[in-house]
Structure formats: C-alpha cells, structure tokens
Design a protein around this motif. Sequence first.
Motif, PDB file in Angstrom:
ATOM      1  N   TYR A 186      39.433  25.865 -12.515  1.00 35.03           N
ATOM      2  CA  TYR A 186      40.691  25.657 -13.242  1.00 35.03           C
ATOM      3  C   TYR A 186      40.545  24.492 -14.221  1.00 35.03           C
ATOM      4  O   TYR A 186      40.946  24.591 -15.377  1.00 35.03           O
ATOM      5  CB  TYR A 186      41.832  25.384 -12.251  1.00 35.03           C
ATOM      6  CG  TYR A 186      43.114  24.943 -12.917  1.00 35.03           C
ATOM      7  CD1 TYR A 186      43.949  25.868 -13.546  1.00 35.03           C
ATOM      8  CD2 TYR A 186      43.496  23.601 -12.939  1.00 35.03           C
ATOM      9  CE1 TYR A 186      45.121  25.473 -14.166  1.00 35.03           C
ATOM     10  CE2 TYR A 186      44.661  23.189 -13.560  1.00 35.03           C
ATOM     11  CZ  TYR A 186      45.476  24.126 -14.178  1.00 35.03           C
ATOM     12  OH  TYR A 186      46.623  23.727 -14.804  1.00 35.03           O
ATOM     13  N   ARG A 187      39.952  23.385 -13.767  1.00 34.08           N
ATOM     14  CA  ARG A 187      39.798  22.209 -14.642  1.00 34.08           C
ATOM     15  C   ARG A 187      38.852  22.506 -15.799  1.00 34.08           C
ATOM     16  O   ARG A 187      39.086  22.068 -16.922  1.00 34.08           O
ATOM     17  CB  ARG A 187      39.278  21.019 -13.837  1.00 34.08           C
ATOM     18  CG  ARG A 187      40.159  20.569 -12.683  1.00 34.08           C
ATOM     19  CD  ARG A 187      41.551  20.123 -13.078  1.00 34.08           C
ATOM     20  NE  ARG A 187      41.584  19.010 -13.996  1.00 34.08           N
ATOM     21  CZ  ARG A 187      42.683  18.304 -14.289  1.00 34.08           C
ATOM     22  NH1 ARG A 187      43.833  18.622 -13.692  1.00 34.08           N
ATOM     23  NH2 ARG A 187      42.656  17.331 -15.159  1.00 34.08           N
ATOM     24  N   ALA A 188      37.800  23.262 -15.536  1.00 35.77           N
ATOM     25  CA  ALA A 188      36.831  23.572 -16.590  1.00 35.77           C
ATOM     26  C   ALA A 188      37.402  24.574 -17.593  1.00 35.77           C
ATOM     27  O   ALA A 188      37.115  24.511 -18.788  1.00 35.77           O
ATOM     28  CB  ALA A 188      35.552  24.127 -15.971  1.00 35.77           C
ATOM     29  N   ASP A 189      38.237  25.490 -17.092  1.00 31.79           N
ATOM     30  CA  ASP A 189      38.763  26.549 -17.950  1.00 31.79           C
ATOM     31  C   ASP A 189      39.845  26.028 -18.893  1.00 31.79           C
ATOM     32  O   ASP A 189      39.863  26.355 -20.073  1.00 31.79           O
ATOM     33  CB  ASP A 189      39.327  27.691 -17.090  1.00 31.79           C
ATOM     34  CG  ASP A 189      39.747  28.881 -17.933  1.00 31.79           C
ATOM     35  OD1 ASP A 189      38.867  29.545 -18.485  1.00 31.79           O
ATOM     36  OD2 ASP A 189      40.959  29.119 -18.057  1.00 31.79           O
ATOM     37  N   ALA A 190      40.742  25.213 -18.334  1.00 34.79           N
ATOM     38  CA  ALA A 190      41.808  24.567 -19.126  1.00 34.79           C
ATOM     39  C   ALA A 190      42.544  25.552 -20.043  1.00 34.79           C
ATOM     40  O   ALA A 190      42.854  25.241 -21.185  1.00 34.79           O
ATOM     41  CB  ALA A 190      41.220  23.406 -19.933  1.00 34.79           C
ATOM     42  N   GLY A 191      42.775  26.766 -19.543  1.00 38.22           N
ATOM     43  CA  GLY A 191      43.559  27.729 -20.312  1.00 38.22           C
ATOM     44  C   GLY A 191      42.800  28.429 -21.423  1.00 38.22           C
ATOM     45  O   GLY A 191      43.403  29.132 -22.239  1.00 38.22           O
ATOM     46  N   LYS A 192      41.479  28.246 -21.465  1.00 35.01           N
ATOM     47  CA  LYS A 192      40.704  28.836 -22.572  1.00 35.01           C
ATOM     48  C   LYS A 192      40.440  30.330 -22.361  1.00 35.01           C
ATOM     49  O   LYS A 192      40.207  31.060 -23.309  1.00 35.01           O
ATOM     50  CB  LYS A 192      39.363  28.105 -22.733  1.00 35.01           C
ATOM     51  CG  LYS A 192      39.498  26.661 -23.240  1.00 35.01           C
ATOM     52  CD  LYS A 192      38.162  26.080 -23.667  1.00 35.01           C
ATOM     53  CE  LYS A 192      37.256  25.719 -22.507  1.00 35.01           C
ATOM     54  NZ  LYS A 192      37.609  24.453 -21.858  1.00 35.01           N
ATOM     55  N   THR A 193      40.438  30.796 -21.119  1.00 36.31           N
ATOM     56  CA  THR A 193      40.128  32.201 -20.843  1.00 36.31           C
ATOM     57  C   THR A 193      41.242  32.825 -20.006  1.00 36.31           C
ATOM     58  O   THR A 193      42.194  32.155 -19.607  1.00 36.31           O
ATOM     59  CB  THR A 193      38.803  32.332 -20.058  1.00 36.31           C
ATOM     60  OG1 THR A 193      39.035  31.949 -18.693  1.00 36.31           O
ATOM     61  CG2 THR A 193      37.700  31.467 -20.653  1.00 36.31           C
ATOM     62  N   ALA A 194      41.048  34.105 -19.690  1.00 33.63           N
ATOM     63  CA  ALA A 194      42.024  34.828 -18.869  1.00 33.63           C
ATOM     64  C   ALA A 194      42.117  34.264 -17.459  1.00 33.63           C
ATOM     65  O   ALA A 194      43.082  34.527 -16.734  1.00 33.63           O
ATOM     66  CB  ALA A 194      41.644  36.304 -18.794  1.00 33.63           C
TER      67      ALA A 194
ATOM     68  N   SER B 117      51.099  40.637 -13.056  1.00 38.18           N
ATOM     69  CA  SER B 117      50.045  40.635 -14.069  1.00 38.18           C
ATOM     70  C   SER B 117      49.850  39.185 -14.505  1.00 38.18           C
ATOM     71  O   SER B 117      50.583  38.292 -14.074  1.00 38.18           O
ATOM     72  CB  SER B 117      50.438  41.488 -15.276  1.00 38.18           C
ATOM     73  OG  SER B 117      51.332  40.775 -16.118  1.00 38.18           O
ATOM     74  N   THR B 118      48.850  38.952 -15.346  1.00 38.84           N
ATOM     75  CA  THR B 118      48.710  37.621 -15.945  1.00 38.84           C
ATOM     76  C   THR B 118      48.917  37.743 -17.448  1.00 38.84           C
ATOM     77  O   THR B 118      48.336  37.013 -18.240  1.00 38.84           O
ATOM     78  CB  THR B 118      47.329  37.003 -15.615  1.00 38.84           C
ATOM     79  OG1 THR B 118      46.314  38.000 -15.777  1.00 38.84           O
ATOM     80  CG2 THR B 118      47.303  36.498 -14.180  1.00 38.84           C
ATOM     81  N   ASP B 119      49.787  38.679 -17.822  1.00 37.61           N
ATOM     82  CA  ASP B 119      50.174  38.870 -19.216  1.00 37.61           C
ATOM     83  C   ASP B 119      51.662  38.565 -19.328  1.00 37.61           C
ATOM     84  O   ASP B 119      52.499  39.354 -18.893  1.00 37.61           O
ATOM     85  CB  ASP B 119      49.878  40.325 -19.628  1.00 37.61           C
ATOM     86  CG  ASP B 119      50.394  40.649 -21.026  1.00 37.61           C
ATOM     87  OD1 ASP B 119      50.839  39.716 -21.730  1.00 37.61           O
ATOM     88  OD2 ASP B 119      50.363  41.833 -21.412  1.00 37.61           O
TER      89      ASP B 119
ATOM     90  N   GLY C 127      50.485  33.375  -5.496  1.00 40.37           N
ATOM     91  CA  GLY C 127      51.001  33.198  -6.853  1.00 40.37           C
ATOM     92  C   GLY C 127      50.189  33.993  -7.854  1.00 40.37           C
ATOM     93  O   GLY C 127      49.210  34.660  -7.492  1.00 40.37           O
ATOM     94  N   PRO C 128      50.593  33.954  -9.133  1.00 41.86           N
ATOM     95  CA  PRO C 128      49.873  34.712 -10.161  1.00 41.86           C
ATOM     96  C   PRO C 128      48.440  34.194 -10.338  1.00 41.86           C
ATOM     97  O   PRO C 128      48.224  32.996 -10.520  1.00 41.86           O
ATOM     98  CB  PRO C 128      50.687  34.455 -11.437  1.00 41.86           C
ATOM     99  CG  PRO C 128      52.026  33.987 -10.970  1.00 41.86           C
ATOM    100  CD  PRO C 128      51.770  33.259  -9.691  1.00 41.86           C
ATOM    101  N   LEU C 129      47.481  35.108 -10.258  1.00 43.19           N
ATOM    102  CA  LEU C 129      46.063  34.804 -10.484  1.00 43.19           C
ATOM    103  C   LEU C 129      45.430  35.989 -11.196  1.00 43.19           C
ATOM    104  O   LEU C 129      45.763  37.140 -10.905  1.00 43.19           O
ATOM    105  CB  LEU C 129      45.324  34.608  -9.150  1.00 43.19           C
ATOM    106  CG  LEU C 129      45.537  33.317  -8.347  1.00 43.19           C
ATOM    107  CD1 LEU C 129      44.848  33.443  -6.989  1.00 43.19           C
ATOM    108  CD2 LEU C 129      45.006  32.103  -9.104  1.00 43.19           C
ATOM    109  N   TYR C 130      44.482  35.704 -12.079  1.00 40.45           N
ATOM    110  CA  TYR C 130      43.694  36.773 -12.697  1.00 40.45           C
ATOM    111  C   TYR C 130      42.555  37.171 -11.760  1.00 40.45           C
ATOM    112  O   TYR C 130      42.207  38.342 -11.637  1.00 40.45           O
ATOM    113  CB  TYR C 130      43.137  36.290 -14.034  1.00 40.45           C
ATOM    114  CG  TYR C 130      42.196  37.258 -14.695  1.00 40.45           C
ATOM    115  CD1 TYR C 130      42.689  38.401 -15.339  1.00 40.45           C
ATOM    116  CD2 TYR C 130      40.817  37.040 -14.694  1.00 40.45           C
ATOM    117  CE1 TYR C 130      41.828  39.308 -15.939  1.00 40.45           C
ATOM    118  CE2 TYR C 130      39.950  37.935 -15.304  1.00 40.45           C
ATOM    119  CZ  TYR C 130      40.459  39.068 -15.922  1.00 40.45           C
ATOM    120  OH  TYR C 130      39.606  39.965 -16.512  1.00 40.45           O
ATOM    121  N   ALA C 131      42.004  36.174 -11.082  1.00 41.65           N
ATOM    122  CA  ALA C 131      40.889  36.350 -10.141  1.00 41.65           C
ATOM    123  C   ALA C 131      40.900  35.114  -9.243  1.00 41.65           C
ATOM    124  O   ALA C 131      41.597  34.140  -9.535  1.00 41.65           O
ATOM    125  CB  ALA C 131      39.567  36.458 -10.904  1.00 41.65           C
TER     126      ALA C 131
END
Length: 469
Positions: free
Chosen positions: A123-131, A151-153, A112-116
């Motif tokens: 994932y839980r720590a990031d909560a959509g705050k970064t790429a 892409s993740t754009d 599936g789509p991943l940036y890295a």
Amino acid sequence: MHHHTPVSRRRLMAGALGLGTLGALAPLRSALAADFKALVCVFLYGGNDGMNTVVPMDATRYGDYARVRAGLALPQASLGRLGNTDFGLHPALAALNPLYAAGRLAVQFNVGPLYAPLTKAQYRADAGKTALTPPSLFSHSDQQVLWESASTDAQSRTGWGGRSAQALALASPVISVGGNGHFGLSELAVPLVLPGPGDGFGAAGLGAADIGWKPNALKLDAIKALAAQTSDTDLANAFQRQQQSAMALSEQLGPLVKRKPGEAGSNAAIDNAFAPLITNGNVSTRLGRQLYQAAKLLDVRATLGGNRQIYFAQLGGFDTHGNQAGSDIVSGTHAALLKELGDALACFQAALTALGLAESVTTFTQSDFGRTFKPNNSGGTDHAWGNHHLVLGGAVRGGLYGSYPTLALGGPDDVGVDAWEQQGRWIPTRSVDQYAATLLGWMGATNAQLDQILPNLTNFGSARSLGFL
C-alpha cells in the motif's frame, strides 16, 4: 457451499402463477420454502464504528483498546460476551447475543474494498498509482459505491445485488424497502422500491379504489396500452417491461404493502415477532419498518416469483465525527443507532423463525467504511477503511471470521506511518468480493457466475469463500 438443484417444472409453474391471487398460492408456500433462499442487505450509511460494535475482552487487547479509545472506550463489564470467545458486542446490541449463542450470528472481521490482497508495504509503495489501491479511499460517496458495487471502480454503474439478480436470472429485481440504493442497479433494471407500512404503492389516482371513476379507468387503459407496445431498442423494451411489471405488482402488492400491524389481514406471527417495536399500531423505528415490510413480502414470496430473492434495507446517521458518545458511551448517539439495528434484526429473525424461513434467509450488514481507532478532537471518529460486519440467519455458521487487526497505531494493519497519520485506519484483510461471494455461493451461484458478478474475485485465488455459510 450448497448449490440448489435445477428448478422443477412444478416450481416453474408456481413462479409463472406468481401474479395470481395471494390466497390461491397459500398451499404452495410450504412446498416452495424448502428450496427458497433470500439475501437481505442492511446498509449502514455514514460509516459504522466497527471498533465499538465488536470489542476485544481479553486483558491485553482490551487494554490496548481502552488506552487508544479513551473517552470512547466501552466499559469492559458492559460488553455482551460472544459465547466463550474473547470478544463482546456493544451493549446496545444485546438483542443479538441470543442469536450468537444459538449459532446463528457470524462476525466478519476487517473486511473492505480491495482489488487484490494488500500488505501495508504494498500500500505504501503503491500510493494510489495502480489498481492495487482502491480509488478515493475515506470518501463517503465513493466508498458507498465500492461496497454496494463490490468493485474498485468508483464509477461503477451497477450494484452487486443488481448484477446478481441479472446473472442468476431472478424472477424479480432487487426488492428495496430502503429507497433507491446503488446496490440494486443492473445494466437494464432498477430495484423495486417499496414504501413503508401505511403508505400507498402504485400510481396516484390509479389504484383499485380510484378507477371506478371513468376518466381514471381510461387513463389506466391508455398507460397499459403504451406499456404493451414494443420498440426497436433494447433499452425502451426493458423500460416497458419494467412498467408492465410495476403495474402488475402495484395491483398485487398495494394492499399488503400498506397494511400496518394489527390491521385486518395482517399476519399475527409477524406482528407478534415485531411486538417489541410496535406502538399504537405502528412500527416505531426506521429500520424496524423496513424489515417489517421485508417479512411481509417474504411471507408471500411466491407473489414476487422465483425461489431466489434479494432485498435491500438501510439505516443512516453513522457519520459520527463529533460527540459520538452523546450523553453516555453505553447509551448515547452511536449506541442509539446500534440499538435500532440490533432490535430490528432480532425482531426480523424472530418473524422469519415464526414463518418457517429461518434457514432460508440470510441477513448481512454493509457500510461505507470503518472509523478510525483513534478518536478525533471532537469526541468522535473519522473515516477509515476496513470494518467488522454482522451476518445472521439459520444457515449461518455462527462464530468469528477473518483476522482481527493488531491494535497498534502505526502498526502492520494501520495505513499510517508518520505520527500525524497514525489513526488506526485498517487495511482490510478480506475483500467485499469474498464477502459477497460467500453470500452468493450459498444462494447457489456457480463459480462462473461469481466471476461474472464479482470481476475482482479471481485476484483472491482459491480464497473465494469466507466460510460463514
């Protein structure tokens, strides 16, 4: 990975002659087949339920599957076991089991789509705050763009098929037999969109049969003259080149595109391969019609020019929020979609084999996202993330690839922690970029070209190929 050799002068000539007569090019077909490669993307719109597409059959995991899936669980005895593995295909995909047995079908787990690479803790720590977290997860329109653009754009204007056609300098744009999808868009080109068998292709009233009438002939001359004028902007010139190409191709391909099974001039090898789907001279399913067109075009591949081509087909209806089983989980709503998919893919592969192109064409699935492991209260499944996909063709190294998720709600692969969000929405363990890079590497893309086409690929280090080709 196989890298193709530089194009010989003779092949360049064949490409340049591509808009000549079809008959004159027939002797070139076999000469070109050896160094010809094509990718065929089949996009399953709505989000295919991968959990019921490929199902574990060992006692422990099947038990976990059946317990959570409940009314949507496929009976173990109905599954078509994949060789000597612990996995089976949905019974509606029975037409694909012989391809697995022949080593020509690969299953890619949890992509599936991943940036890295991404762990649950990250994932839980990031909560959509970064790429690190792809945007607008679980949304149809956004996730379709992420898959089709690799892409993740979610604002990406181009598709990875279109960017590949541009970066690899293919002779034709992406050839779509399934409408104007995002997949085929590049910065300066749109896909070549072709209709189904029986439909006309070209400007209405300006086909070969129409221009015997003087006003139509003058109209066509005027349009050609306009398209031949150069402009002082790149965009206008690109548009005019597309117009010229479209007119040349419509004259060239119109009769072929319109031809239906059994009609004068149709290829008996293709018609015989699609025979299970032909009723009263018509291919009877939506995806069958698209892949029938793709087979016809691959048969006359020199007409489209070049020794690398990319095709796009699609099947909709996979957004099974309610009543996914229909009258019966083995043959109901989702099963009917998978049967249309499996039967069309099997006929297409049989046609490629008959045309001597089995090794030269690789077909693969994409879809918005996977669906929740846990059914909802409407007898359906909801939007999720990682999904299992199918890749088939003579160049495929058959087998199972990637990591099958731990079938535990709230487990290491489930995005959810709190009880309400424990639905089995898997965090992908392989990215769309790696999936696309594996396919494009087989086509002959260099590492530099892959980085250009797939900007996030470098985030996966040396794990650039998933190994199924």
